[in-house]
Design an enzyme around this catalytic site. Structure first.
Site: not given
Ligand code: PPE
Length: 314
Positions: A158
């Site tokens: 990330k």
């Molecule tokens: N894919 C991506 C590209 C992504 O950024 C997130 C989280 C996810 C999947 C889901 O991952 P998880 O949160 O571990 O379930 N995106 C974060 C960022 C949002 C933002 O705008 O900043 C979030 O959901 O916190």
């Protein structure tokens, strides 16, 4: 707009919100060299509780390792810092953003001569895709931009730079009147949203793209996998062709910010009945009951910020 909280954690100490500033020539500004996390802390009857804290910190350490970044803090130290931050800021619930950056020192692409600086901030963050999204579903499109491909930017990390790709997807979607965009992977199969993982339901079975489809290994994705198994809903991690979206009974997103958000149309094609379907609803119910401490935390997902208080039914 962002409402500031009192303190931000920086390299082991708390500093005032307004002092968490960096120089414009910090390596991260030119070259996107950061790794970060997004974590939610929920209000429960036993006070604030952080959702899957250790898994998020572990992913941050993994992201740092992929980019040869030495954070200088252990999983325990970072997890403790986050608990302490929520306590210091007296937040009943919040979103927590730990971020490690290649900071100020040298210039040029080579990051190795720049110090690594670690911050943790928190603030209140409401519903990601709008207030009604959780119940009504959102309208999305398939992006014309492809998701970061293997051997370009590693999707399991990330990293800040990945979000330039996400921004292209998001801006295109918003400009064209959609709430969110779904990216396909390099092979043309469904990958994920700009900030969410994706699930497709057909004939009672859930399909979600595997980690090899350039997706972030979402913590919420993993929670959906576990809840589906608990509820006896069949789920497979498998390649999802684009057109599967259109003929699905249900499609939904998962993410820390988006939680579990149903999708009611893709490219203006109605999905199922055009509103939240029964599978998404069952998963949401179970998810929210656990995170708000109304149901037993059977997977040990919650970390109480005030450790002396139980966060829910035992
Ligand atoms: N894919 C991506 C590209 C992504 O950024 C997130 C989280 C996810 C999947 C889901 O991952 P998880 O949160 O571990 O379930 N995106 C974060 C960022 C949002 C933002 O705008 O900043 C979030 O959901 O916190």
């Amino acid at each position: 707009m962002l409402t500031p909280t009192e303190k931000i954690w920086h390299n082991g100490r708390f500093i005032p919100w307004d002092e968490a500033k960096i120089h414009v020539l910090s390596h991260v500004v030119s070259y996107g060299s950061s790794v970060f996390e997004g974590i939610r802390c929920y209000a429960t009857s036993g006070g604030p509780a952080i959702f899957r804290l250790r898994e998020h910190v572990r992913r941050m350490l993994d992201s740092a390792k992929i980019y040869r970044m030495e954070l200088g803090y252990t999983l325990d130290q970072l997890a403790d810092a986050m608990v302490e931050l929520v306590r210091v800021n007296r937040m009943p619930s919040c979103y927590i953003r730990p971020i490690a950056i290649r900071a100020y020192g040298d210039i040029g692409v080579n990051p190795m001569r720049n110090p690594v600086s670690v911050y943790v901030a928190c603030w209140e963050w409401g519903k990601y895709l709008g207030e009604e999204a959780l119940a009504e579903g959102v309208d999305v499109c398939v992006a014309s931009w492809t998701r970061i491909a293997p051997n370009t930017l590693p999707a399991l990390a990330k990293a800040g730079a990945n979000y330039m790709n996400s921004q292209l997807i998001k801006m295109e979607a918003l400009t064209n009147g959609y709430s969110e965009g779904i990216a396909l992977d390099q092979a043309g199969y469904v990958s994920e949203g700009s900030g969410e993982n994706i699930f497709v339901v057909r004939d009672g079975k859930i399909h979600t793209p595997p980690l090899g489809a350039s997706v972030l290994p979402g913590i919420t994705r993993d929670s959906v996998l576990k809840l589906a198994s608990d509820l006896g809903i069949p789920l497979v991690e498998t390649i999802v062709p684009r057109e599967m979206l259109y003929i699905a009974d249900e499609v939904f997103f998962s993410g820390t910010a988006a939680e579990i958000t149903p999708i009611r149309s893709v490219d203006r094609i109605q999905i199922g009945k055009g509103r939240r379907g029964p599978v998404a609803e069952r998963l949401q119910k179970e998810f929210f009951a656990i995170i708000h401490g109304q149901k037993q935390d059977r997977h040990g997902w919650l970390t109480a910020v005030h450790a002396e208080q139980p966060v829910g039914v035992k």
